[in-house]
Scaffold this active site. Structure first.
Site, PDB file in Angstrom:
ATOM      1  N   ASP A   1     -26.094  65.173 -43.044  1.00 35.57           N
ATOM      2  CA  ASP A   1     -24.813  65.263 -42.340  1.00 35.57           C
ATOM      3  C   ASP A   1     -23.628  64.941 -43.253  1.00 35.57           C
ATOM      4  O   ASP A   1     -22.548  64.574 -42.778  1.00 35.57           O
ATOM      5  CB  ASP A   1     -24.799  64.336 -41.120  1.00 35.57           C
ATOM      6  CG  ASP A   1     -25.638  64.900 -39.973  1.00 35.57           C
ATOM      7  OD1 ASP A   1     -26.155  66.026 -40.120  1.00 35.57           O
ATOM      8  OD2 ASP A   1     -25.778  64.216 -38.943  1.00 35.57           O
TER       9      ASP A   1
ATOM     10  N   LYS B   1     -34.994  63.287 -57.033  1.00 32.96           N
ATOM     11  CA  LYS B   1     -35.452  62.852 -55.717  1.00 32.96           C
ATOM     12  C   LYS B   1     -34.224  62.381 -54.937  1.00 32.96           C
ATOM     13  O   LYS B   1     -33.863  61.213 -54.942  1.00 32.96           O
ATOM     14  CB  LYS B   1     -36.456  61.698 -55.820  1.00 32.96           C
ATOM     15  CG  LYS B   1     -37.650  61.957 -56.777  1.00 32.96           C
ATOM     16  CD  LYS B   1     -37.406  61.354 -58.127  1.00 32.96           C
ATOM     17  CE  LYS B   1     -38.651  61.286 -58.997  1.00 32.96           C
ATOM     18  NZ  LYS B   1     -39.470  62.441 -59.127  1.00 32.96           N
TER      19      LYS B   1
ATOM     20  N   LYS C   1     -37.565  53.335 -61.730  1.00 33.95           N
ATOM     21  CA  LYS C   1     -36.784  53.497 -62.951  1.00 33.95           C
ATOM     22  C   LYS C   1     -35.512  52.686 -62.766  1.00 33.95           C
ATOM     23  O   LYS C   1     -34.557  53.138 -62.126  1.00 33.95           O
ATOM     24  CB  LYS C   1     -36.430  54.964 -63.222  1.00 33.95           C
ATOM     25  CG  LYS C   1     -37.632  55.854 -63.520  1.00 33.95           C
ATOM     26  CD  LYS C   1     -38.196  56.469 -62.288  1.00 33.95           C
ATOM     27  CE  LYS C   1     -39.333  57.423 -62.651  1.00 33.95           C
ATOM     28  NZ  LYS C   1     -40.139  57.804 -61.487  1.00 33.95           N
TER      29      LYS C   1
ATOM     30  N   HIS D   1     -37.020  67.332 -61.335  1.00 31.92           N
ATOM     31  CA  HIS D   1     -37.602  65.995 -61.227  1.00 31.92           C
ATOM     32  C   HIS D   1     -36.748  65.072 -60.362  1.00 31.92           C
ATOM     33  O   HIS D   1     -37.048  63.891 -60.208  1.00 31.92           O
ATOM     34  CB  HIS D   1     -37.777  65.382 -62.629  1.00 31.92           C
ATOM     35  CG  HIS D   1     -38.733  64.243 -62.679  1.00 31.92           C
ATOM     36  ND1 HIS D   1     -38.325  62.928 -62.792  1.00 31.92           N
ATOM     37  CD2 HIS D   1     -40.084  64.205 -62.615  1.00 31.92           C
ATOM     38  CE1 HIS D   1     -39.382  62.135 -62.816  1.00 31.92           C
ATOM     39  NE2 HIS D   1     -40.469  62.885 -62.702  1.00 31.92           N
TER      40      HIS D   1
ATOM     41  N   HIS E   1     -43.541  53.043 -60.049  1.00 35.06           N
ATOM     42  CA  HIS E   1     -42.874  54.314 -60.308  1.00 35.06           C
ATOM     43  C   HIS E   1     -41.359  54.151 -60.381  1.00 35.06           C
ATOM     44  O   HIS E   1     -40.621  55.133 -60.497  1.00 35.06           O
ATOM     45  CB  HIS E   1     -43.252  55.307 -59.192  1.00 35.06           C
ATOM     46  CG  HIS E   1     -42.942  56.727 -59.491  1.00 35.06           C
ATOM     47  ND1 HIS E   1     -42.043  57.468 -58.746  1.00 35.06           N
ATOM     48  CD2 HIS E   1     -43.401  57.570 -60.451  1.00 35.06           C
ATOM     49  CE1 HIS E   1     -41.968  58.692 -59.223  1.00 35.06           C
ATOM     50  NE2 HIS E   1     -42.776  58.789 -60.261  1.00 35.06           N
TER      51      HIS E   1
ATOM     52  N   ASP F   1     -26.688  42.461 -67.391  1.00 34.70           N
ATOM     53  CA  ASP F   1     -25.840  41.282 -67.135  1.00 34.70           C
ATOM     54  C   ASP F   1     -25.729  40.933 -65.659  1.00 34.70           C
ATOM     55  O   ASP F   1     -24.807  40.209 -65.255  1.00 34.70           O
ATOM     56  CB  ASP F   1     -24.444  41.470 -67.723  1.00 34.70           C
ATOM     57  CG  ASP F   1     -24.441  41.445 -69.254  1.00 34.70           C
ATOM     58  OD1 ASP F   1     -25.408  40.914 -69.833  1.00 34.70           O
ATOM     59  OD2 ASP F   1     -23.486  41.956 -69.863  1.00 34.70           O
TER      60      ASP F   1
END
Length: 463
Positions: free
Chosen positions: A388, A383, A198, A381, A196, A203
């Site tokens: 704090d 996450k 991404k 979508h 999952h 380089d």
């Protein structure tokens, strides 16, 4: 089959596959901080080597805002739980929404001179997907080494010809955990385990991660980045967040990609300068956490510790919020001890079952003082979390059982209130575009919705 329909029935498909095997469980993290034996100072690595304990403490002390987390203690606890050190000397750029992220990624790809390593869950054959493929093919033809890992389930709706075109151009591609068991060597076929992540690494010097897949759903900005406020959700892009990292921490990304490739590909990675000498790019201290099915639950433990240790605020933006009971209990405990616990969740979702599964926890969270808001119009979508104002995380992991148990995920934790201020600003913008969930009103929701929640919660393990 288009990607939106595929994502609609995908949870049911994975549930059916998951029933073929035993259910795994998350570790007991209640009071984890009290059970750990952290070192006197956390390990901090830099481009020039590891810092002494005194210098590590001084570095984190500079980033400690009074009244919140003690970053030195938090970092030491987190390292004891995850086994992953901090890395100093990085530049971190917070990227809002699809257009900004896609622009930065394509710019980095176009500037590549040696290698491009790309790992994605969804890679659609649409206008955006074709633009990425064309740009990657162009770099391969210019002599840049391009390697791609794509998830088999996440790309079920993508024609094979799309990937074959890139292969013919010389790009190396690996299909993660193919749905077809005939493509898997040995007895390692575990279709419920997915990649999952991404991740884009250019380089060995620049890395990207977050929640954004390669799909036309990111072609438009979500509400708070639009010049005007549309009222039709068809005019609104998905709301998501990515992060761009430059500096020594990129090597951690690279190692995770190499390890993932080695565990899946039949061929070795072609030669390239994947690990150039690291240089100091900024002043951010980060921890790069990768988790895998059957692993050590690094991301889950980091979240748990940060929530347990929070003193002032816990601000979470969660696309698929289906928490386990331990996380629910930790959030409730934080609210009851006076921490400002706020969660932004979807008001509309691409996977309705997941949204209803999360709804099943609202009543007890709201009653404990947790504040929940649902994003309007845009599909959420992202996450992310900021605790704090000093402990921030951006990545691919949702707060759900699937992410923590069955997916390969990658999250970056950024220590300090400098980046925390940016995260807080984004969170407050999301709140402006959200409707608060009021306990009394919630308890009078339709019975039809309650039945959907009950059914979805029953299936929550596989969602």
């Amino acid at each position: 089959m288009n990607s939106s329909r595929m994502r609609f029935w995908l949870p049911l498909l994975l549930m059916c596959w998951g029933l073929l095997g035993a259910c795994a469980s998350l570790p007991n993290v209640t009071g984890l901080g009290d059970k750990l034996e952290p070192a006197g100072a956390p390990t901090v690595k830099t481009a020039k080597g590891e810092l002494s304990d005194a210098r590590a403490r001084a570095l984190l002390q500079q980033r400690w805002a009074k009244g919140g987390l003690n970053l030195q203690e938090q970092a030491a606890l987190e390292e004891a739980a995850t086994g992953v050190p901090l890395i100093a000397g990085n530049k971190c750029t917070l990227l809002f929404d699809g257009p900004q992220t896609i622009s930065e990624m394509l710019k980095a790809i176009s500037a590549a001179r040696n290698s491009i390593n790309f790992e994605t869950y969804i890679f659609d054959q649409d206008e955006l997907g074709n633009k990425f493929a064309d740009t990657l093919i162009e770099k391969q033809q210019q002599g840049v080494t391009v390697n791609i890992i794509y998830d088999s389930v996440g790309t079920l709706g993508t024609p094979k010809e799309f990937f074959e075109r890139m292969r013919k151009a010389g790009i190396r591609l690996t299909e993660f955990n193919p749905v077809n068991p005939a493509k898997v060597s040995g007895d390692s076929w575990k279709v419920n385990n997915r990649d999952h992540r991404k991740v884009l690494i250019v380089d060995g010097k620049t890395a990207f991660t977050g929640g954004i897949n390669i799909s036309a759903t990111y072609a438009k900005s979500s509400l708070f980045r639009s010049a005007s406020r549309p009222t039709d959700k068809s005019q609104v892009g998905w709301r998501d967040t990515h992060i761009k990292i430059e500096g020594p921490a990129v090597q951690a990304f690279q190692w995770m990609f190499v390890r993932q490739w080695a565990g899946q590909a039949q061929d070795e990675l072609p030669e390239a300068d994947y690990f150039p000498k690291p240089v100091i790019a900024g002043d951010k201290v980060v921890r790069v956490l990768g988790s895998d099915p059957g692993g050590k639950f690094e991301i889950y433990k980091a979240y748990a510790l940060a929530i347990q240790e929070a003193k002032k605020s816990i601000h979470i933006t969660s696309a698929y919020f289906v928490p386990d009971q331990q996380t629910v209990d930790a959030l409730k405990a934080a609210a009851r001890r006076g921490v400002d616990v706020r969660i932004v969740v979807p008001g509309v979702s691409d996977v309705g079952l997941v949204m209803y599964a999360g709804h099943a926890y609202y009543d007890e969270l709201l009653e404990a003082g947790v504040k929940i808001s649902q994003l309007k119009l845009a599909v959420l979508h992202a996450k992310t979390a900021v605790i704090d104002g000093q402990w921030s995380t951006v990545g691919s992991a949702n707060i759900d059982t699937r992410s923590f148990l069955h997916n390969s995920e990658l999250n970056v934790i950024v220590m300090g209130d400098g980046f925390g201020v940016e995260m807080e600003r984004a969170f407050q913008e999301d709140l402006k575009d959200s409707n608060p969930v009021v306990l009394d009103e919630w308890r009078h929701r339709p019975w039809a919705n309650r039945m959907k929640e009950w059914a979805a919660r029953f299936m929550g393990y596989w969602l």
